[in-house]
Design an enzyme around this catalytic site. Structure first.
Site, PDB file in Angstrom:
ATOM      1  N   GLU A 192     -43.062  11.898 -41.807  1.00 25.86           N
ATOM      2  CA  GLU A 192     -42.186  12.976 -41.353  1.00 25.86           C
ATOM      3  C   GLU A 192     -41.351  13.528 -42.502  1.00 25.86           C
ATOM      4  O   GLU A 192     -41.129  14.735 -42.604  1.00 25.86           O
ATOM      5  CB  GLU A 192     -41.258  12.484 -40.229  1.00 25.86           C
ATOM      6  CG  GLU A 192     -41.978  12.050 -38.969  1.00 25.86           C
ATOM      7  CD  GLU A 192     -42.570  13.207 -38.168  1.00 25.86           C
ATOM      8  OE1 GLU A 192     -42.404  14.365 -38.586  1.00 25.86           O
ATOM      9  OE2 GLU A 192     -43.212  12.942 -37.129  1.00 25.86           O
ATOM     10  N   ARG A 248     -41.819  17.399 -43.981  1.00 29.42           N
ATOM     11  CA  ARG A 248     -40.686  18.303 -43.755  1.00 29.42           C
ATOM     12  C   ARG A 248     -39.829  18.476 -45.005  1.00 29.42           C
ATOM     13  O   ARG A 248     -39.491  19.597 -45.384  1.00 29.42           O
ATOM     14  CB  ARG A 248     -39.808  17.770 -42.613  1.00 29.42           C
ATOM     15  CG  ARG A 248     -40.573  17.635 -41.303  1.00 29.42           C
ATOM     16  CD  ARG A 248     -39.674  17.177 -40.180  1.00 29.42           C
ATOM     17  NE  ARG A 248     -40.464  16.650 -39.066  1.00 29.42           N
ATOM     18  CZ  ARG A 248     -40.149  16.771 -37.790  1.00 29.42           C
ATOM     19  NH1 ARG A 248     -39.051  17.386 -37.442  1.00 29.42           N
ATOM     20  NH2 ARG A 248     -40.911  16.263 -36.843  1.00 29.42           N
ATOM     21  N   ASP A 256     -54.247  13.626 -35.210  1.00 29.22           N
ATOM     22  CA  ASP A 256     -54.422  15.072 -35.374  1.00 29.22           C
ATOM     23  C   ASP A 256     -54.538  15.565 -36.819  1.00 29.22           C
ATOM     24  O   ASP A 256     -55.558  16.128 -37.233  1.00 29.22           O
ATOM     25  CB  ASP A 256     -53.302  15.835 -34.637  1.00 29.22           C
ATOM     26  CG  ASP A 256     -51.893  15.298 -34.932  1.00 29.22           C
ATOM     27  OD1 ASP A 256     -51.758  14.336 -35.700  1.00 29.22           O
ATOM     28  OD2 ASP A 256     -50.924  15.870 -34.378  1.00 29.22           O
ATOM     29  N   GLU A 288     -47.874  24.529 -32.267  1.00 26.06           N
ATOM     30  CA  GLU A 288     -49.333  24.552 -32.461  1.00 26.06           C
ATOM     31  C   GLU A 288     -50.032  25.781 -31.880  1.00 26.06           C
ATOM     32  O   GLU A 288     -50.944  26.327 -32.514  1.00 26.06           O
ATOM     33  CB  GLU A 288     -49.970  23.262 -31.923  1.00 26.06           C
ATOM     34  CG  GLU A 288     -49.676  22.028 -32.768  1.00 26.06           C
ATOM     35  CD  GLU A 288     -48.272  21.474 -32.580  1.00 26.06           C
ATOM     36  OE1 GLU A 288     -47.611  21.862 -31.592  1.00 26.06           O
ATOM     37  OE2 GLU A 288     -47.825  20.668 -33.415  1.00 26.06           O
ATOM     38  N   THR A 315     -48.883  20.625 -42.888  1.00 27.61           N
ATOM     39  CA  THR A 315     -48.876  20.486 -41.431  1.00 27.61           C
ATOM     40  C   THR A 315     -47.507  20.800 -40.823  1.00 27.61           C
ATOM     41  O   THR A 315     -47.337  20.794 -39.613  1.00 27.61           O
ATOM     42  CB  THR A 315     -49.366  19.082 -41.010  1.00 27.61           C
ATOM     43  OG1 THR A 315     -49.614  19.069 -39.612  1.00 27.61           O
ATOM     44  CG2 THR A 315     -48.359  18.010 -41.367  1.00 27.61           C
TER      45      THR A 315
END
Ligand code: DMJ
Length: 656
Positions: free
Chosen positions: A287, A291, A420, A556, A645
């Site tokens: 994460e 980010r 994913d 998404e 992502t």
């Protein structure tokens, strides 16, 4: 005996006499005599009451003295300790404190003594209001004036170092090899990035609506959560995850792209002066990479401001201990202050998506800094995962053990949570590296075939193509909203020369993701849906369980709409995105500032705000909506940039 004479009835009272006509100034004797006369006139009870009041007041004074002295002692000892780390390391950040309505009140001391255990890190990490103090303003003003005449070196006073924005480095998008020298740092924004930042004049109505939504979200963050991780818009407060200003960093490049110069500069100043990573705090490797590292690298690429690259390198270094495991498969968590990495408490497994979706960022960090260890660490992970047993036609399980380096929980396959972005990063690394790393491509192509073979089904009665899950050979018609990244990724692959049927599948899945929104009463998708597999007139294609009815403002669907519109030119995708933006505005917008995730997408009268604005709403959702409504294919061209992502654009090393 005579009875004693009756006592006069006793009357207790306190008399206060004000004598306006009489001055006591300088008449000490008179004042003293008068005091004693009054005192003697009082009954015993009255005197006792007065004495009691005096004693009480003295006690209060003494107690507050002890409390203040204690606080000063604590501050003194914290300052003396300097940046030393605390030994204890609570894995979960403490409950959020409520922010004051006005960010100014966070500038320094709060009138209330803060509970000790809320304090993390050295004292110089205190949150400052965005407006800053007079010194900051003077410096800023001087800098602005100097920059206006074109000769200002930018000074980063918090770092104690000077960083010039006007050096002579080459543009970043050059060369596919790792440089052996130090940072390939661009000195200033590229002409394209400058056009972006100066774009407001050319924004269409829908883009302007996105900008308005962003401003509203930012206003809430700025007012109630400045410098904190996430806004809690309903309670007008904030929550912490890593304590690193997550929303602010995630939103930097969005502000640049939307042309919000003032907001960008203000956030840039916070990064320069307040963002320090020497903090005793555990961060999740994945994460924080997507980010924070991704956000800083992308802000660097767009603005050309070396501050962001320096911060990225510092942060990247602090994440490296996560890779020191017996298997080279990284731990999920790392303390960026102490350098201690560890898996979650309950297992020594890491999540497959997490260890395989940090590659774009670490590879780019190596390319920019010339420091190879970042790239080497993540590519070792890719190599090991590539040759592991336990896949099914390119599909991977969801967990991997950090000791053995093997997949665990075999036999469960999904394109949703925990797997994913493994698929997404196979393709995107191949694109990032100039389409040379054939192993990545092979793994990606094999996985797409695996999806088609094992996970693809059509619903009834509407015949929507969807991606389900496989558990030990049993198919489940469950699909996470997270899977809606897939149409965009498939379309991107087709754009870069992969089989045309990938685009067909992308279109079909895009329709489904749109229906996951459209068929809800609020027009917003739930977190998870179940598709109906059996033809029954009364049943809808999309079913939602009570536990899955929430919407976290995820990106998404609109992410894929952006790719589909950009790569097909079909305007229906823009219209679908517009519907979704309107739904966000109707059901998740909090009037006092910010947007909130909601608990029930099927109840438009009471969607139940959850009081949380995830950082990806600004980092991803609004960015993709803005790009979707643009008709300019050169606005972050897909031949020049690849989005990580978390929607942070990074340069393709050898753009076509
Ligand atoms: C983001 O942090 C990223 O897009 C990640 O890949 C998945 N989850 C959220 C958004 O839903």
């Amino acid at each position: 005996m005579y009875p004693p004479p009756p006592l006069p009835p006793r009357r207790d009272f306190i008399s206060v006499t004000l004598s306006p006509g009489r001055s006591y100034d300088g008449v000490q004797g008179l004042r003293r005599r008068s005091f004693w006369r009054k005192w003697k006139q009082l009954s015993r009870l009255q005197r006792n009451v007065v004495l009691f009041l005096l004693a009480f007041l003295m006690l209060c004074g003494l107690l507050s003295y002890i409390s203040v002295a204690d606080e000063w002692k604590a501050v003194g000892s914290r300052s003396a300790e300097g940046p030393k780390m605390r030994p204890a390391n609570p894995p979960v950040l403490p409950a959020p404190r409520r922010a004051a309505e006005n960010p100014e009140t966070f500038a320094g001391a709060s009138p209330q003594k803060p509970p000790r255990h809320f304090r993390r890190g050295p004292p110089n990490l205190q949150i400052r209001a965005p407006d800053g103090d007079a010194k900051d303003r003077r410096q800023e003003e001087a800098q602005r004036r100097a920059e206006a005449v074109g000769e200002a070196p930018r000074e980063d006073d918090a770092q104690g170092s000077r960083v010039s924005r006007r050096g002579t480095g080459p543009e970043p998008e050059q060369g596919t090899q790792l440089p052996v020298r130090k940072a390939e740092a661009p000195a200033r924004p590229s002409p394209q990035a400058l056009r972006m930042r100066n774009s407001p004049a050319s924004q269409n109505e829908r883009q302007k609506a996105v900008v308005a939504a962003f401003r509203h979200a930012w206003a809430g963050y700025r007012k109630f959560a400045w410098g904190h991780d996430e806004l809690k818009p309903v309670s007008k407060s904030f929550s912490e995850w890593f304590g690193l200003g997550l929303t602010l960093i995630d939103a930097l490049d969005t502000m640049w792209i939307l042309g919000l110069k003032k907001e960008f500069e203000e956030a840039r100043k916070w990064v320069s002066q307040r963002l320090l990573f020497q903090k005793n705090v555990d961060v999740n490797l994945f994460e924080s990479t997507i980010r924070i590292l991704g956000g800083l690298l992308s802000a660097f690429h767009l603005s050309g401001d070396v501050l962001f690259l320096k911060k990225a390198e510092d942060f990247g270094n602090r994440l490296m201990p996560a890779f020191q495991t017996p298997s080279k498969i990284p731990y999920s968590d790392v303390n960026i202050g102490t350098g201690v990495a560890h898996p979650p408490r309950w297992t020594s497994d890491s999540t497959v998506a997490e260890v395989t979706s940090i590659q774009l960022e670490f590879r780019e960090l190596s390319r920019l800094t010339g420091v190879k260890k970042f790239q080497e660490a993540v590519e070792e992970v890719t190599r090991r995962v590539h040759s592991l047993r336990g896949k099914k036609d390119g599909l991977v399980p969801m967990f991997i053990n950090t000791n053995s380096g093997l997949f665990t929980h075999l036999g469960v396959f999904t394109l949703g949570a925990r797997a994913d972005s493994y698929y997404e990063y196979l393709l995107k690394q191949w694109i990032q590296g100039g389409k040379k790393e054939t192993q990545l491509l092979e793994d990606y192509l094999e996985a797409v075939e695996g999806i088609k073979k094992h996970l693809l089904h059509r619903s009834e009665p509407g015949k929507l193509t969807f991606v389900g899950e496989l558990t030990h050979g049993r198919f489940s018609a469950k699909m996470d909203h997270l899977v809606c990244f897939l149409p965009g990724t498939l379309a991107l692959g087709a754009h870069h020369g992969l089989p045309a049927d990938h685009m067909e599948l992308a279109r079909a899945l895009m329709d489904t993701c749109y229906q996951m929104n459209r068929q809800m009463e609020t027009g917003l998708s739930p977190e998870i849906v179940h598709f109906n597999l059996h033809p029954q007139k009364s049943r809808k294609d999309v079913q939602v369980k009570a536990a899955d009815r929430h919407n976290l403002l995820r990106p998404e669907t609109v992410e894929s709409l952006f790719y589909l519109y950009r790569l097909t030119g079909d305007r229906k995708y823009q219209d679908w995105g517009w519907e979704i933006l309107r739904s966000f505005n109707t059901y998740t917008r909090v009037p006092s500032g910010g947007y909130s995730s909601i608990s029930n997408v099927q109840d438009p009268r009471n969607p139940q705000p959850r009081d949380k604005m995830e950082s990806f709403f600004l980092g991803e959702t609004l960015k993709y909506l803005y790009l979707l409504f643009s008709d300019d294919p050169d606005l972050l061209s897909l031949d020049t940039y690849v989005f990580n992502t978390e929607a942070h654009p990074l340069p393709i090393w050898a753009p076509s």
